[in-house]
Write a protein that holds these residues in place. Structure first.
Motif, PDB file in Angstrom:
ATOM      1  N   MET A   1       2.788  -7.002  -7.857  1.00 32.76           N
ATOM      2  CA  MET A   1       2.155  -6.375  -6.723  1.00 32.76           C
ATOM      3  C   MET A   1       2.991  -5.173  -6.323  1.00 32.76           C
ATOM      4  O   MET A   1       4.187  -5.131  -6.576  1.00 32.76           O
ATOM      5  CB  MET A   1       2.017  -7.359  -5.568  1.00 32.76           C
ATOM      6  N   PHE A   2       2.330  -4.192  -5.702  1.00 36.43           N
ATOM      7  CA  PHE A   2       3.038  -2.974  -5.354  1.00 36.43           C
ATOM      8  C   PHE A   2       2.440  -2.353  -4.111  1.00 36.43           C
ATOM      9  O   PHE A   2       1.362  -2.741  -3.658  1.00 36.43           O
ATOM     10  CB  PHE A   2       3.007  -1.976  -6.517  1.00 36.43           C
ATOM     11  N   SER A   3       3.143  -1.387  -3.532  1.00 39.57           N
ATOM     12  CA  SER A   3       2.671  -0.703  -2.341  1.00 39.57           C
ATOM     13  C   SER A   3       1.540   0.240  -2.692  1.00 39.57           C
ATOM     14  O   SER A   3       1.538   0.866  -3.748  1.00 39.57           O
ATOM     15  CB  SER A   3       3.808   0.102  -1.703  1.00 39.57           C
ATOM     16  N   ALA A   4       0.580   0.343  -1.799  1.00 40.31           N
ATOM     17  CA  ALA A   4      -0.544   1.254  -1.986  1.00 40.31           C
ATOM     18  C   ALA A   4      -1.091   1.608  -0.618  1.00 40.31           C
ATOM     19  O   ALA A   4      -0.950   0.849   0.331  1.00 40.31           O
ATOM     20  CB  ALA A   4      -1.623   0.628  -2.846  1.00 40.31           C
ATOM     21  N   VAL A   5      -1.699   2.754  -0.517  1.00 39.92           N
ATOM     22  CA  VAL A   5      -2.290   3.204   0.730  1.00 39.92           C
ATOM     23  C   VAL A   5      -3.782   3.394   0.504  1.00 39.92           C
ATOM     24  O   VAL A   5      -4.196   3.899  -0.532  1.00 39.92           O
ATOM     25  CB  VAL A   5      -1.644   4.530   1.196  1.00 39.92           C
ATOM     26  N   GLY A   6      -4.564   3.008   1.486  1.00 36.19           N
ATOM     27  CA  GLY A   6      -6.004   3.203   1.405  1.00 36.19           C
ATOM     28  C   GLY A   6      -6.756   1.930   1.665  1.00 36.19           C
ATOM     29  O   GLY A   6      -6.185   0.851   1.744  1.00 36.19           O
ATOM     30  N   ASN A   7      -8.033   2.065   1.848  1.00 34.75           N
ATOM     31  CA  ASN A   7      -8.880   0.909   2.046  1.00 34.75           C
ATOM     32  C   ASN A   7     -10.217   1.192   1.383  1.00 34.75           C
ATOM     33  O   ASN A   7     -11.000   1.962   1.897  1.00 34.75           O
ATOM     34  CB  ASN A   7      -9.077   0.608   3.522  1.00 34.75           C
ATOM     35  N   ALA A   9      -7.505  -0.539  -1.625  1.00 38.78           N
ATOM     36  CA  ALA A   9      -6.348  -0.066  -2.386  1.00 38.78           C
ATOM     37  C   ALA A   9      -5.948  -1.117  -3.411  1.00 38.78           C
ATOM     38  O   ALA A   9      -5.872  -2.306  -3.090  1.00 38.78           O
ATOM     39  CB  ALA A   9      -5.173   0.205  -1.459  1.00 38.78           C
ATOM     40  N   THR A  10      -5.717  -0.700  -4.639  1.00 43.15           N
ATOM     41  CA  THR A  10      -5.238  -1.616  -5.672  1.00 43.15           C
ATOM     42  C   THR A  10      -3.783  -1.933  -5.376  1.00 43.15           C
ATOM     43  O   THR A  10      -2.953  -1.029  -5.292  1.00 43.15           O
ATOM     44  CB  THR A  10      -5.387  -0.987  -7.068  1.00 43.15           C
ATOM     45  N   VAL A  11      -3.481  -3.227  -5.183  1.00 46.49           N
ATOM     46  CA  VAL A  11      -2.126  -3.632  -4.806  1.00 46.49           C
ATOM     47  C   VAL A  11      -1.465  -4.544  -5.835  1.00 46.49           C
ATOM     48  O   VAL A  11      -0.326  -4.947  -5.651  1.00 46.49           O
ATOM     49  CB  VAL A  11      -2.105  -4.314  -3.417  1.00 46.49           C
ATOM     50  N   ALA A  12      -2.183  -4.880  -6.902  1.00 48.19           N
ATOM     51  CA  ALA A  12      -1.587  -5.758  -7.910  1.00 48.19           C
ATOM     52  C   ALA A  12      -2.288  -5.588  -9.244  1.00 48.19           C
ATOM     53  O   ALA A  12      -3.485  -5.323  -9.295  1.00 48.19           O
ATOM     54  CB  ALA A  12      -1.677  -7.214  -7.489  1.00 48.19           C
TER      55      ALA A  12
END
Length: 141
Positions: A1-7, A9-12
Motif C-alpha cells: 500500500m502507498f500514499s495517494a491523493v484523490g478520490n 485514488a489507487t492506494v495498493a
C-alpha cells in the motif's frame, strides 16, 4: 500500500494472491475449486473513516480463472471491497455486474458469458517481506 491523493485514488497493488491452501482448499457445490488470479489487482480507495480505520473502495483489474470439476471459466472486472487497518483484512464483497465471465469451457448453460459472478472473501494483507499489516490513513471528504 502507498500514499495517494484523490478520490478515488489507487492506494495498493496486490501482486501475489492466494486462494485457499493445501490444508484448506477452496470448495464449491460441485466440489473442489481452483482459482488462478492474474495479478496485479489494485485497491482503489473512495472513502476513509479515521474513527474506525476502515477504507471503502474497490479492487480493479480483477482477472481470475476458475476450474471446478469439468467447468473452466475466466472472469474480469472490479469488486467492491473494504480494508480495515487494525486487522490487515481486505474484505471483498462484489455485487452482480461488477465482474463478467469473459470465457467459459465445459460449463454448459450453467456458466456462460451472460453469467454475472460475484467475488466474496477476506484477504490478509501484509507488507511485502514482513508479517506487518499496512495502515491506511485519510480523512472524510
Amino acid at each position: 500500500m502507498f500514499s495517494a491523493v484523490g478520490n478515488p485514488a489507487t492506494v495498493a497493488t496486490l501482486g501475489t494472491l492466494t486462494f485457499g491452501s493445501t490444508t484448506s482448499p477452496c470448495q464449491s457445490v460441485l466440489g473442489g475449486a481452483t482459482f488462478t488470479p492474474t495479478a496485479p489487482w489494485r485497491f482503489v480507495a473512495q472513502d476513509h473513516n479515521p474513527a474506525t480505520g476502515v477504507t471503502t473502495g474497490y479492487l480493479e483489474g480483477v482477472q481470475l480463472s476458475v476450474a471446478v470439476s469439468f467447468c473452466r471459466f475466466t472472469t474480469a472486472g472490479k469488486a467492491s471491497a473494504t480494508y480495515r487497518s487494525s486487522t490487515g483484512v481486505l474484505s471483498v464483497n462484489s455485487v452482480p455486474g461488477e465482474l463478467a465471465v469473459t470465457s467459459a469451457l465445459g460449463c454448459g448453460t450453467t456458466i456462460t458469458t451472460s453469467t454475472l459472478p460475484v467475488l466474496k472473501g477476506n484477504f490478509l494483507i501484509k507488507i511485502l517481506g514482513t508479517s506487518t499489516a499496512p495502515t491506511l490513513t485519510g480523512s472524510n471528504p
